[in-house]
Design a protein around this motif. Structure first.
Motif, mmCIF file in Angstrom:
data_model
loop_
_atom_site.group_PDB
_atom_site.id
_atom_site.type_symbol
_atom_site.label_atom_id
_atom_site.label_comp_id
_atom_site.label_asym_id
_atom_site.label_seq_id
_atom_site.Cartn_x
_atom_site.Cartn_y
_atom_site.Cartn_z
ATOM 1 N N ASP A 212 0.839 -1.211 0.000
ATOM 2 C CA ASP A 212 0.000 0.000 0.000
ATOM 3 C C ASP A 212 0.865 1.249 0.000
ATOM 4 O OD1 ASP A 212 -3.066 -0.941 0.918
ATOM 5 O OD2 ASP A 212 -1.453 -2.293 1.512
ATOM 6 N N LEU A 213 1.917 1.235 0.797
ATOM 7 C CA LEU A 213 2.835 2.374 0.834
ATOM 8 C C LEU A 213 3.467 2.602 -0.540
ATOM 9 C CD1 LEU A 213 4.484 4.553 2.319
ATOM 10 C CD2 LEU A 213 6.130 2.764 2.908
ATOM 11 N N LEU A 214 3.890 1.530 -1.188
ATOM 12 C CA LEU A 214 4.519 1.660 -2.500
ATOM 13 C C LEU A 214 3.571 2.283 -3.523
ATOM 14 C CD1 LEU A 214 6.476 -1.716 -2.760
ATOM 15 C CD2 LEU A 214 7.461 0.573 -2.564
ATOM 16 N N LYS A 215 2.322 1.885 -3.482
ATOM 17 C CA LYS A 215 1.346 2.460 -4.419
ATOM 18 C C LYS A 215 1.220 3.960 -4.202
ATOM 19 C CE LYS A 215 -1.438 -1.768 -4.657
ATOM 20 N NZ LYS A 215 -2.702 -2.420 -4.205
ATOM 21 N N ARG A 216 1.119 4.354 -2.943
ATOM 22 C CA ARG A 216 0.970 5.785 -2.647
ATOM 23 C C ARG A 216 2.215 6.570 -3.045
ATOM 24 N NH1 ARG A 216 -2.529 7.164 1.497
ATOM 25 N NH2 ARG A 216 -1.790 9.295 1.066
ATOM 26 N N LEU A 217 3.386 6.020 -2.760
ATOM 27 C CA LEU A 217 4.627 6.725 -3.105
ATOM 28 C C LEU A 217 4.819 6.807 -4.612
ATOM 29 C CD1 LEU A 217 7.102 5.267 -0.445
ATOM 30 C CD2 LEU A 217 6.086 7.552 -0.470
ATOM 31 N N SER A 218 4.417 5.767 -5.324
ATOM 32 C CA SER A 218 4.617 5.765 -6.774
ATOM 33 C C SER A 218 3.720 6.785 -7.471
ATOM 34 C CB SER A 218 4.378 4.371 -7.351
ATOM 35 O OG SER A 218 3.013 4.037 -7.341
ATOM 36 N N ASP A 219 2.686 7.272 -6.761
ATOM 37 C CA ASP A 219 1.793 8.295 -7.318
ATOM 38 C C ASP A 219 2.320 9.709 -7.097
ATOM 39 O OD1 ASP A 219 -0.067 6.443 -8.254
ATOM 40 O OD2 ASP A 219 -1.247 6.481 -6.397
ATOM 41 N N VAL A 220 3.406 9.855 -6.347
ATOM 42 C CA VAL A 220 3.944 11.197 -6.072
ATOM 43 C C VAL A 220 4.593 11.757 -7.335
ATOM 44 C CG1 VAL A 220 5.625 12.521 -4.733
ATOM 45 C CG2 VAL A 220 4.300 10.709 -3.623
ATOM 46 N N PRO A 221 4.117 12.894 -7.847
ATOM 47 C CA PRO A 221 4.695 13.485 -9.061
ATOM 48 C C PRO A 221 6.168 13.829 -8.871
ATOM 49 C CG PRO A 221 2.599 14.524 -8.494
ATOM 50 C CD PRO A 221 2.986 13.680 -7.325
ATOM 51 N N GLY A 222 6.971 13.504 -9.866
ATOM 52 C CA GLY A 222 8.393 13.841 -9.835
ATOM 53 C C GLY A 222 9.294 12.719 -9.374
ATOM 54 N N ILE A 223 8.737 11.719 -8.685
ATOM 55 C CA ILE A 223 9.549 10.589 -8.242
ATOM 56 C C ILE A 223 9.602 9.569 -9.378
ATOM 57 C CG2 ILE A 223 9.807 8.718 -6.571
ATOM 58 C CD1 ILE A 223 10.323 11.506 -5.409
ATOM 59 N N GLU A 224 10.782 9.410 -9.967
ATOM 60 C CA GLU A 224 10.926 8.534 -11.133
ATOM 61 C C GLU A 224 11.466 7.151 -10.785
ATOM 62 O OE1 GLU A 224 12.310 10.132 -14.853
ATOM 63 O OE2 GLU A 224 12.263 12.180 -14.063
ATOM 64 N N TRP A 225 12.167 7.043 -9.661
ATOM 65 C CA TRP A 225 12.670 5.737 -9.225
ATOM 66 C C TRP A 225 12.385 5.563 -7.736
ATOM 67 C CZ3 TRP A 225 18.339 5.017 -11.440
ATOM 68 C CH2 TRP A 225 18.262 4.626 -12.804
ATOM 69 N N ILE A 226 11.853 4.399 -7.379
ATOM 70 C CA ILE A 226 11.701 4.002 -5.978
ATOM 71 C C ILE A 226 12.430 2.683 -5.815
ATOM 72 C CG2 ILE A 226 10.086 3.342 -4.158
ATOM 73 C CD1 ILE A 226 7.962 5.039 -5.614
ATOM 74 N N ARG A 227 13.300 2.608 -4.824
ATOM 75 C CA ARG A 227 14.178 1.437 -4.675
ATOM 76 C C ARG A 227 14.008 0.850 -3.277
ATOM 77 N NH1 ARG A 227 18.303 0.297 -7.821
ATOM 78 N NH2 ARG A 227 18.356 2.397 -8.702
ATOM 79 N N LEU A 228 13.990 -0.483 -3.193
ATOM 80 C CA LEU A 228 13.734 -1.172 -1.922
ATOM 81 C C LEU A 228 15.007 -1.799 -1.355
ATOM 82 C CD1 LEU A 228 10.871 -0.930 -3.240
ATOM 83 C CD2 LEU A 228 10.305 -3.067 -2.106
ATOM 84 N N HIS A 229 15.318 -1.422 -0.107
ATOM 85 C CA HIS A 229 16.478 -1.962 0.596
ATOM 86 C C HIS A 229 16.059 -2.691 1.873
ATOM 87 C CE1 HIS A 229 20.022 -0.538 -1.546
ATOM 88 N NE2 HIS A 229 19.381 0.589 -1.794
ATOM 89 N N TYR A 230 16.755 -3.782 2.169
ATOM 90 C CA TYR A 230 16.668 -4.496 3.447
ATOM 91 C C TYR A 230 15.312 -5.184 3.663
ATOM 92 C CZ TYR A 230 20.342 -0.979 3.938
ATOM 93 O OH TYR A 230 21.400 -0.156 3.699
ATOM 94 N N ALA A 231 15.008 -6.116 2.782
ATOM 95 C CA ALA A 231 13.802 -6.932 2.920
ATOM 96 C C ALA A 231 14.172 -8.265 3.569
ATOM 97 C CB ALA A 231 13.167 -7.171 1.555
ATOM 98 N N TYR A 232 13.372 -8.683 4.526
ATOM 99 C CA TYR A 232 13.633 -9.925 5.256
ATOM 100 C C TYR A 232 12.935 -11.079 4.530
ATOM 101 C CZ TYR A 232 14.302 -12.719 9.551
ATOM 102 O OH TYR A 232 14.690 -13.654 10.477
ATOM 103 N N PRO A 233 13.600 -12.218 4.332
ATOM 104 C CA PRO A 233 13.006 -13.286 3.517
ATOM 105 C C PRO A 233 11.885 -14.068 4.185
ATOM 106 C CG PRO A 233 15.178 -13.954 4.320
ATOM 107 C CD PRO A 233 15.017 -12.510 4.681
#
Length: 435
Positions: A212-233
């Motif tokens: 849900d957070l990713l969807k909201r952030l990806s809608d922010v105008p001007g943000i062309e890249w969103i990158r994910l760090h430190y995901a637990y398996p």
């Protein structure tokens, strides 16, 4: 009697350790500026009179660097070149009493969550309305976005919960506002960081909310890249991959530390996952997001690790062929559950094993890079250095991954995207030309 000239304070913040510390320093800088206190980050000009050292306490090398940096600043104070030296961050949180006794010249030590107390030293107030107002220590076109603090995991080797406490998610609304603020300032790439991304939302919303957070952030105008760090398996939320596949501005990139591949090591490390389960997860991720770049980090030299375990780890790498790999040698940390085990492998042997494992990955990285020759990628230019431009593809994060070296007669602008055709490939870097 000669009157003393009142010179305005100027603060230099020195940041050690990870990107999460960098964000803390940026927030502190923003608060100081809002209180009309001059502040710089890692300045070499020596025109400041106060230093704040933001320390790291993660592993032995980081702790040593932090202590040495504190001592260097104390020496400058003793020579009359500084008025005050303050220390904050993870090392200060974890070893405050020891540090106060061993380095009494420091004016005050603060923990990781004591920003208001630091501000009080400057007779300044914490301004809660300054959400997202940070003095960026990074170039203006990218920034880290810390989505949570602390960690609820109980990995046996890790001291992070001792220094950062339990997991605390920030609200989606606050994070979106901060992303919007960063975008208005020209930030085009945001890197989501936390001690553990995939736990996001469980405390605040009673369910995993990273997708849900990713969807909201990806809608922010001007943000062309969103990158994910430190995901637990363990219990990895697969729905974030659907969002990654659907949203063009979410990079096909995932940083997922696995730490080891031998089941006995994974169990001793309290990783809550087996090798087979990791292999199944990696396969699922690659099937859901074809072409995704997978980065992982590993630990070698954990108590009880055998040469057979090292060979199993190498075989795992050869089979899985990760795009990016980082490796740490085990650090024996007080008050972790692994501290009860005998640290029975010498530092030299730990390093030898690390180099042995990385030699396997080096060959894999070279082969994967060779496959990129002749391909054209969208590249973000970070800087110009020694007459050439340095950039990254969506498959590369700042400082830890590959760089694209661009030779161009035309002037390129840092922070802009260009289509670059790859002409040469090395172990960890690429060369290309703008088309």
């Amino acid at each position: 009697m000669k009157a003393k000239t009142l010179k305005k304070d100027k603060v230099n913040i020195i940041t050690l350790g990870c990107s999460k510390n960098m964000v803390d320093s940026e927030v502190l800088s923003g608060q100081l500026l809002a209180n009309e206190i001059d502040v710089v980050h890692e300045s070499n000009k020596r025109d400041h009179n106060i230093v704040i050292v933001n320390t790291c306490g993660f592993i032995d090398k980081a702790k040593e660097e932090s202590v040495n940096t504190i001592l260097q600043q104390v020496e400058l104070k003793q020579k009359g070149k500084l008025d005050k030296v303050y220390v904050t961050g993870c090392l200060s949180q974890r070893y405050r009493e020891d540090l106060e006794q061993s380095i009494p010249e420091v004016d005050a030590f603060f923990g990781t969550m004591e920003l208001p107390l630091i501000l009080k030293k400057f007779e300044a107030d914490y301004k809660s309305e300054l959400l997202g107002e940070r003095l960026l220590a990074t170039p203006q076109h990218y920034a880290y976005l810390k989505i949570s603090e602390g960690c609820n995991r109980t990995c046996s080797f890790c001291a992070i919960p001792l220094m950062r406490g339990g997991h605390l998610s920030r609200s989606i609304e606050d994070l979106v506002k901060e992303a919007e603020s960063l975008a208005r300032r020209g930030v085009k790439e945001i890197m989501l960081i936390a001690q553990e991304l995939t736990y996001y939302g469980l405390d605040l919303y009673k369910k995993r909310m990273l997708s849900d957070l990713l969807k909201r952030l990806s809608d922010v105008p001007g943000i062309e890249w969103i990158r994910l760090h430190y995901a637990y398996p363990h219990k990895f939320p697969m729905d974030i991959l659907d969002v990654m596949r659907e949203r063009p501005n979410i990079c096909n990139y995932l940083d997922m530390p696995l730490q080891h591949a031998a089941d006995n090591m994974l169990k001793a490390m309290k990783r809550q996952i087996t090798r087979v389960e990791m292999e199944e997860l990696v396969q699922q991720i690659r099937e859901t997001v074809p072409g995704i770049c997978l980065r992982t980090t590993l630990i070698t030299g954990f108590p009880g690790e055998t040469l057979d375990d090292v060979e199993e780890l190498k075989t795992f790498l050869e089979k899985q062929r990760f795009d990016r790999v980082g490796i740490f040698t085990y650090s024996h940390e007080e008050n972790t559950s692994a501290f009860d085990l005998k640290d029975n492998i010498s530092a030299e042997e730990k390093q030898r094993r690390a180099e042995d494992i990385m030699s396997v990955q080096q060959e894999i990285s070279y082969e994967k890079n060779q496959d990129r020759v002749g391909q054209t990628y969208k590249v973000l230019v970070d800087k110009k250095e020694a007459g050439r431009y340095i950039g990254r593809t969506e498959f590369d994060s700042v400082e830890v991954d590959n760089e694209v070296i661009i030779q161009s007669d035309k002037k390129l602008q840092a922070g802009n995207f260009y289509n670059v055709k790859i002409t040469k490939a090395y172990d960890y870097d690429l060369e290309g030309e703008v088309i």
